[in-house]
Design an enzyme around this catalytic site. Structure first.
Site, PDB file in Angstrom:
ATOM      1  N   ASP A 121       0.878  -1.091  -0.119  1.00  0.00           N
ATOM      2  CA  ASP A 121      -0.055   0.179  -0.165  1.00  0.00           C
ATOM      3  C   ASP A 121       0.926   1.039  -0.098  1.00  0.00           C
ATOM      4  O   ASP A 121       2.184   1.268   0.492  1.00  0.00           O
ATOM      5  CB  ASP A 121      -1.020  -0.120   1.239  1.00  0.00           C
ATOM      6  CG  ASP A 121      -2.160   1.049   1.122  1.00  0.00           C
ATOM      7  OD1 ASP A 121      -1.927   1.584   0.087  1.00  0.00           O
ATOM      8  OD2 ASP A 121      -3.250   0.756   1.751  1.00  0.00           O
TER       9      ASP A 121
HETATM   10  C1  BGC Z   1      -4.842   3.608   0.260  1.00  0.00           C
HETATM   11  C2  BGC Z   1      -4.934   2.663  -0.638  1.00  0.00           C
HETATM   12  C3  BGC Z   1      -4.787   3.243  -2.131  1.00  0.00           C
HETATM   13  C4  BGC Z   1      -3.433   4.023  -2.019  1.00  0.00           C
HETATM   14  C5  BGC Z   1      -3.226   4.820  -3.086  1.00  0.00           C
HETATM   15  C6  BGC Z   1      -3.562   4.244   0.146  1.00  0.00           C
HETATM   16  O1  BGC Z   1      -3.654   5.175   1.484  1.00  0.00           O
HETATM   17  O2  BGC Z   1      -4.877   2.879   1.627  1.00  0.00           O
HETATM   18  O3  BGC Z   1      -6.149   2.226  -0.917  1.00  0.00           O
HETATM   19  O4  BGC Z   1      -4.988   2.539  -3.279  1.00  0.00           O
HETATM   20  O5  BGC Z   1      -3.406   4.791  -0.861  1.00  0.00           O
HETATM   21  O6  BGC Z   1      -4.097   5.935  -3.214  1.00  0.00           O
END
Ligand code: BGC
Length: 765
Positions: A230
């Site tokens: 993530d």
């Molecule tokens: C979120 C993800 C997301 C990623 C990119 C993260 O903070 O938890 O779900 O895909 O950011 O934006």
């Protein structure tokens, strides 16, 4: 030449520098290109209920217009895999049109508590339903050659401290509840990528959890794709590489490049370890690049968003006031003009169009007066707004009242503190009811709320967040052009104090104890014999159905359950037949019953259909904690069929042969065993070790003298920058900042975290 061979050739042609560079992104949304190997850069972007392609930068605003489909909370209420697949497919087409290779979704995390701020992005409290919905979505997207990223793997069930918390879960709950939707989605639809979560599970960060990423995901479930972090979830790059984590996002990551080089020199990593990750990244790029770029029809996709919403709204109450007739109606509620139709945070879509509820009702030929009744931003009201609403209601047959949670109540980045609607909205509804005005209420919210007036209103529709066609979809359901067929994918409890994790949800800064074990959602309410407001699987229709002639028989390893469904009303409609399994007298603690299959059927008035639903042998399994595998306990199982978890008119028993002994904790019905007894060894809590590490959270560091001197001014600057962004991003970032581990501060800020860390360590030395 086979694909594997091509990948190998590319990897073999790359220099060590190029390989190391490829292990992290080029920027917030792209992989690194490797020119010498003719390997292009590909784009990965959010997700999940539409395409959030940003031209540049990490900021959460300003993406190109794309269709905002209903978020997962509403899609799940359709219980319709075909429809979810068509949304996935439409998103895949939009990705192809915009040169995006991977969409960051679906999110299949379990709704452990209705308070989780990001529940709108997730499907269900039930692992089977969440897994099936996720798998359908993935198949839909991937049939266009686009990849998905199944997230957040795993056990990320709250927003509080989501980058630093430790989810403490016993093995059975992990396997049967929290990993299950991922297992179903991986086995059934083989996503191109999986995104690991920020949090730890039982003391180990997901990015470096070899058991999770290699033993379970790859070896047991047969996952063939790539695992990425993530955004900002990388802890120890060397450990992560050894554990099966391939791609760090976002990038580049000079600090981790250095660590990899050093590990190669020290022998902590071998070139084969690097090549494994590089091969998976190359193979993802080769698979998803160059999808044919075709324009898509904005109108056709708007229609898909409409159909998805219209068939998913859940009718909770109806005394016959719906569908609307030829009466004199009144529309009340500021959200009718400015509907909430998606959640806040990284999933926010810039829609191609937006159907307001007020405009859509007017466009459908209805004449009505309108009063806002409350403020759309805050949900607050005042005497004037109330008296205006009462004044226009005079002489009307009913008021259609649109209420819901304002955006500040729920978002990625923080959890709700309670389940209440704004008191202003409740006051408005009660004022109308007290004045004798029949109320048809429609609620827009990403998660269950307490509805104190639910037994006083004439009709109650729970619309969740409806996507960009919310207005036209709602107009069609209110008017009866579409017969509602949504069913709750989660329980509506009577109060937040009734929820199974009340008291252990988001309470500690670091350790999150999943004390309720496998008793999540209806598994808990049924087992503890608790009344609920609306049970899992519940939802009414404008017609009625009856289920009869249930027959259950063995068919090889499977069980075949057959029954007849009849539309006994006067309108065409759809019903969701749900099959649950229970084993009374089990040797281990068990939910009373668990969802194991479902089927949505459309029937004309008076029509009857005989359906057969197959239950695989695995449907009878539980996770045996001693044998460390899914097993079947010998016994007389009960198979229930019905239209909600608490409306199961048909049942039959069937003997299933299996192990005479089952291993796992035992508990009397409704009495949870001690948390300690669920673990083989000590409960894997973590303690802050006192000193400052890259994993200390900002607030932990700020408590130290060094933190006050060095970090406090940096935090102040960051807060100022977030304040300036404004809106929901401001609230989300501000609430996340203090719980962030120090290492994650570099993401999106240009800060040299290593230098800050050195300075903190050297302070006062
Ligand atoms: C979120 C993800 C997301 C990623 C990119 C993260 O903070 O938890 O779900 O895909 O950011 O934006």
């Amino acid at each position: 030449m086979s694909d594997n061979h091509v990948v190998k050739q590319i990897v073999d042609s790359m220099s060590l520098d190029e390989k190391i560079r490829l292990l992290a992104g080029r920027d917030a949304w792209h992989t690194q290109p490797i020119e010498s190997a003719s390997l292009p850069s590909v784009m990965l972007t959010d997700g999940p209920h539409g395409l959030r392609k940003q031209e540049e930068g990490f900021g959460l605003n300003g993406s190109i217009p794309s269709t905002c489909f209903p978020p997962a909370c509403l899609m799940a209420a359709s219980w319709d895999e075909g429809m979810v697949g068509s949304v996935g497919s439409a998103i895949g087409e939009e990705c192809a049109a915009e040169d995006v290779s991977i969409i960051l979704g679906p999110g299949v995390n379990i709704k452990r508590s209705p308070l989780c701020g990001r529940n709108f992005e997730y499907y269900s409290e039930d692992p089977y339903l969440a897994g099936k919905m996720g798998a359908a979505f993935i198949r839909g997207v991937q049939k266009n050659g686009i990849g998905t990223s199944l997230k957040h793997f795993a056990a990320n069930n709250q927003e509080k401290a989501r980058m630093s918390s430790n989810s403490i879960i016993d093995e059975r709950a992990l396997r049967e509840i929290y990993l299950k939707p991922f297992e179903i989605a991986v086995r059934e639809s083989q996503p191109v990528t999986v995104m690991c979560s920020y949090n730890m599970i039982n003391g180990v960060y997901s990015c470096e959890n070899g058991w999770l990423l290699s033993d379970v995901l790859r070896d047991e479930w047969g996952f063939e794709g790539l695992v990425m972090t993530d955004w900002g979830a990388m802890d120890d790059r060397v450990e992560a590489t050894l554990s099966g984590l391939d791609l760090e996002m976002p990038g580049p990551s000079p600090m981790n490049e250095k660590k990899i080089r050093k590990a190669l020199e020290d022998g902590a990593l071998s070139i084969e370890d690097i090549d494994k990750c590089v091969s998976r990244i190359v193979s993802m790029v080769m698979r998803c690049r160059n999808v044919e770029k075709k324009p898509y029809s904005v109108d056709a996709h708007h229609k898909i968003a409409h159909d998805m919403a219209a068939s998913s709204f859940v009718l909770l109450e109806n005394d016959g006031a719906l569908p609307l007739g030829n009466g004199r109606y009144l529309l009340i509620g500021a959200l009718a003009e400015k509907p909430r139709y998606q959640g806040a945070g990284s999933s926010r879509i810039n829609p191609t169009k937006l159907d307001s509820i007020r405009d859509s009702l007017a466009a459908s030929g209805m004449a009505f007066d309108y009063a806002p009744g409350y403020d759309a931003e805050t949900g607050s009201t005042d005497d004037k707004l109330i008296s205006d609403a009462l004044r226009v209601s005079e002489g009307k047959d009913a008021a259609i009242v649109i209420i819901g949670l304002p955006e500040s109540y729920e978002s990625e980045g923080f959890d709700r503190k309670h389940m209440d609607l704004p008191s202003g909205e409740i006051r408005l509804v009660e004022a109308l009811l007290d004045a004798g005005v029949p109320v048809i209420a429609a609620v827009l919210a990403g998660s269950p709320v307490i509805l104190p007036f639910r037994k006083r209103v004439s009709s109650l529709l729970f619309c969740y967040l409806g996507g960009q066609a919310v207005g036209s979809a709602l107009a069609d359901v209110l008017s009866g052009r579409v017969n509602p067929s949504g069913k709750l994918a989660e329980t509506f409890p009577l109060s937040v104090a009734d929820t199974p994790c009340f008291g252990s949800f988001a309470t500690d800064d670091r350790n999150v104890e999943y004390r309720e074990s496998i008793f999540v959602g209806y598994r808990y309410y049924d087992w503890a014999g608790k009344e609920v407001a609306y049970p899992f699987g519940y939802g009414l229709s404008y017609t009625s159905f009856s289920l009869h002639s249930f027959d259950v028989r063995k068919d090889g390893d499977d069980v075949a359950a057959s029954l007849s469904v009849r539309n006994t009303g006067e309108k065409e409609g759809e019903e969701v037949v749900q099959i649950y399994i229970g084993l009374p007298g089990s040797h281990i603690m068990r939910p009373v019953r668990e969802l194991r299959a479902f089927r949505k059927v459309r029937l004309a008035p008076g029509e009857e259909e005989r359906i057969e639903i197959r239950l695989s042998h695995d449907s009878f399994s539980y996770y045996d904690t001693e044998l460390q595998s899914f097993e079947i306990e010998d016994g007389e199982y009960i198979i229930y069929a019905g239209t909600s978890s608490r409306d199961l008119p048909l049942s039959a028993s069937i003997r299933i042969n299996g192990r005479k002994e089952a291993h796992g904790a035992y508990a009397e019905r409704g009495k949870l065993p001690s948390f300690e007894s669920l673990f083989r060894k000590d409960v894997p809590r973590i303690k802050a070790d006192g000193g400052i590490t890259l994993n200390s959270t900002v607030s932990e560091v700020l408590e130290t003298e060094a933190g006050k001197a060095i970090l406090a001014p940096i935090v102040k600057e960051a807060e100022k920058a977030y304040e300036a962004i404004g809106g929901d991003v401001r609230t989300m970032m501000l609430s996340m900042l203090r719980d962030m581990p120090l290492r994650a501060l570099s993401m999106n800020s240009g800060l040299d975290v290593q230098a800050i860390y050195e300075a903190l360590k050297g302070y006062g030395a």
